[in-house]
Write a protein that holds these residues in place. Structure first.
Motif, mmCIF file in Angstrom:
data_model
loop_
_atom_site.group_PDB
_atom_site.id
_atom_site.type_symbol
_atom_site.label_atom_id
_atom_site.label_comp_id
_atom_site.label_asym_id
_atom_site.label_seq_id
_atom_site.Cartn_x
_atom_site.Cartn_y
_atom_site.Cartn_z
ATOM 1 N N THR A 36 0.815 -1.224 0.000
ATOM 2 C CA THR A 36 0.000 0.000 0.000
ATOM 3 C C THR A 36 0.849 1.274 0.000
ATOM 4 O O THR A 36 0.299 2.368 -0.071
ATOM 5 N N TRP A 38 2.104 2.579 2.380
ATOM 6 C CA TRP A 38 1.994 3.187 3.709
ATOM 7 C C TRP A 38 2.566 2.241 4.768
ATOM 8 O O TRP A 38 2.356 2.446 5.955
ATOM 9 N N PRO A 67 -2.787 5.055 -0.105
ATOM 10 C CA PRO A 67 -4.125 5.550 0.237
ATOM 11 C C PRO A 67 -4.240 7.067 0.022
ATOM 12 O O PRO A 67 -5.256 7.557 -0.473
ATOM 13 N N CYS A 85 -9.664 2.301 0.023
ATOM 14 C CA CYS A 85 -8.221 2.019 -0.114
ATOM 15 C C CYS A 85 -7.985 0.515 -0.017
ATOM 16 O O CYS A 85 -7.214 -0.058 -0.792
ATOM 17 N N SER A 86 -8.681 -0.136 0.901
ATOM 18 C CA SER A 86 -8.575 -1.589 1.019
ATOM 19 C C SER A 86 -9.069 -2.254 -0.274
ATOM 20 O O SER A 86 -8.451 -3.190 -0.780
ATOM 21 N N ASN A 173 -0.638 -3.587 9.486
ATOM 22 C CA ASN A 173 -1.125 -2.956 8.251
ATOM 23 C C ASN A 173 -0.862 -1.456 8.261
ATOM 24 O O ASN A 173 -1.132 -0.782 9.255
ATOM 25 N N CYS A 174 -0.400 -0.934 7.144
ATOM 26 C CA CYS A 174 -0.260 0.512 6.955
ATOM 27 C C CYS A 174 0.374 1.212 8.169
ATOM 28 O O CYS A 174 -0.110 2.258 8.620
ATOM 29 N N GLY A 177 -1.343 3.022 11.010
ATOM 30 C CA GLY A 177 -2.154 4.212 10.724
ATOM 31 C C GLY A 177 -3.258 3.896 9.736
ATOM 32 O O GLY A 177 -3.267 4.425 8.627
ATOM 33 N N CYS A 178 -4.163 3.017 10.159
ATOM 34 C CA CYS A 178 -5.233 2.559 9.261
ATOM 35 C C CYS A 178 -6.476 3.421 9.432
ATOM 36 O O CYS A 178 -6.966 3.601 10.549
ATOM 37 N N VAL A 179 -7.013 3.880 8.328
ATOM 38 C CA VAL A 179 -8.156 4.797 8.374
ATOM 39 C C VAL A 179 -9.436 4.107 8.831
ATOM 40 O O VAL A 179 -10.421 4.767 9.142
ATOM 41 N N ARG A 180 -9.422 2.786 8.898
ATOM 42 C CA ARG A 180 -10.609 2.058 9.356
ATOM 43 C C ARG A 180 -10.587 1.801 10.851
ATOM 44 O O ARG A 180 -11.575 1.338 11.422
ATOM 45 N N CYS A 249 -6.605 -5.719 7.644
ATOM 46 C CA CYS A 249 -6.900 -5.291 6.268
ATOM 47 C C CYS A 249 -6.240 -6.255 5.300
ATOM 48 O O CYS A 249 -5.041 -6.213 5.095
HETATM 49 S S1 SF4 Z 1 -8.044 0.024 5.080
HETATM 50 FE FE1 SF4 Z 1 -6.370 0.659 6.437
HETATM 51 S S2 SF4 Z 1 -4.770 -0.892 6.279
HETATM 52 FE FE2 SF4 Z 1 -6.176 -1.128 4.509
HETATM 53 S S3 SF4 Z 1 -5.262 0.071 2.862
HETATM 54 FE FE3 SF4 Z 1 -6.719 1.424 3.916
HETATM 55 S S4 SF4 Z 1 -5.486 2.481 5.472
HETATM 56 FE FE4 SF4 Z 1 -4.295 0.717 4.782
#
Ligand code: SF4
Length: 257
Positions: A36, A38, A67, A85-86, A173-174, A177-180, A249
């Motif tokens: 990703t 990130w 993302p 983004c996922s 994951n990321c 710093g995951c937006v979810r 994710c």
């Molecule tokens: S959902 Fe979260 S972990 Fe998955 S790509 Fe988006 S920011 Fe990254």
């Protein structure tokens, strides 16, 4: 026909990679990872260590976008209600990657049967639409592998556990710093990896300015406002313990390509 192992950068899917290499001819296996852009540097270290341990190259798949790039392309911030983004960086890419007759292995645990079902439904739809059949395997469920067995396996390899787990995160994951993720997760991120928190804060601020809209990753406030509440000790007792549920994710949103 290939056996594709969907590596997430986490321990469970790494265990599945090892399971595949012990169960199928090495040349039939594709160790597949969606980058990703990130990700934490330590995730790449972990994948590199696995490559050396397995003596098998990992396939990194990405169109080069992060993302953040997607937020501008979609004119929106992704979040838990809208995890594009996922979908775009992971789900759709794997759905496009596999070929007719392939098998895909996912590291879904037995405590997540609803996610396994969701994957089966998504790939049934994709198979019909794209006219390419795929078999899906969940070895952690069928072989009844729990997290202790995964940890024991990882210790036996001599490979260091990914940093995010060592810091208390549930997934890798990321960069955390995951937006979810929920607010307890973001509080932990601010405490353990403030540089990642501030970087996501920058992204949120710049996209807000670009769109000229009051949008945020959380439902009701910006990362900056939440950070101020952390710094000023204004959080409720809900945050006193750090138990929370978080979903890994692996690009298993309900959307198909
Ligand atoms: S959902 Fe979260 S972990 Fe998955 S790509 Fe988006 S920011 Fe990254």
């Amino acid at each position: 026909m290939s056996i594709i192992v969907a590596l997430s950068g986490g321990k469970a899917s790494a265990y599945c990679g090892d399971y595949a290499l012990k169960s199928f001819p090495k040349e039939d296996i594709i160790l597949y990872f969606n980058d990703t852009k990130w990700e934490h540097p330590d995730l790449y270290r972990f994948l590199k260590d696995l490559q050396v341990y397995w003596d098998k190259e990992i396939t990194y798949d990405s169109d080069g976008r992060s993302p953040e790039d997607l937020f501008y392309d979609h004119h929106a911030l992704a979040n838990n209600r809208m995890p594009f983004c996922s979908r775009d960086l992971k789900a759709v890419r794997l759905q496009n990657f596999y070929k007719d007759g392939d098998t895909i292995i996912f590291g879904i645990g037995s405590d997540e049967p609803q996610r396994a079902n969701r994957i089966l439904n998504v790939y049934e739809e994709v198979s019909k639409k794209e006219k390419k059949q795929v078999k899906i395997q969940f070895p952690l469920i069928t072989q009844n592998i729990n997290s202790e067995a995964i940890d024991n396996w990882l210790s036996s390899t001599g490979i260091e556990e990914p940093l995010l787990y060592r810091l208390g995160f549930k997934h890798n994951n990321c960069s955390g710093g995951c937006v979810r993720a929920g607010k307890k997760h973001w509080k932990l991120l601010y405490e353990k990896l403030p540089e990642v928190y501030l970087e996501r804060e920058r992204v949120e601020r710049e996209v807000r300015e670009y769109l000229g809209k009051d949008v945020h990753f959380f439902k009701d406030e910006t990362l900056e406002d939440f950070r101020h509440r952390i710094q000023n000790n204004e959080l409720s007792s809900y945050y006193d313990n750090d138990s929370y549920k978080d979903v890994e994710c692996i690009g298993v949103c309900s959307t198909t390509n």
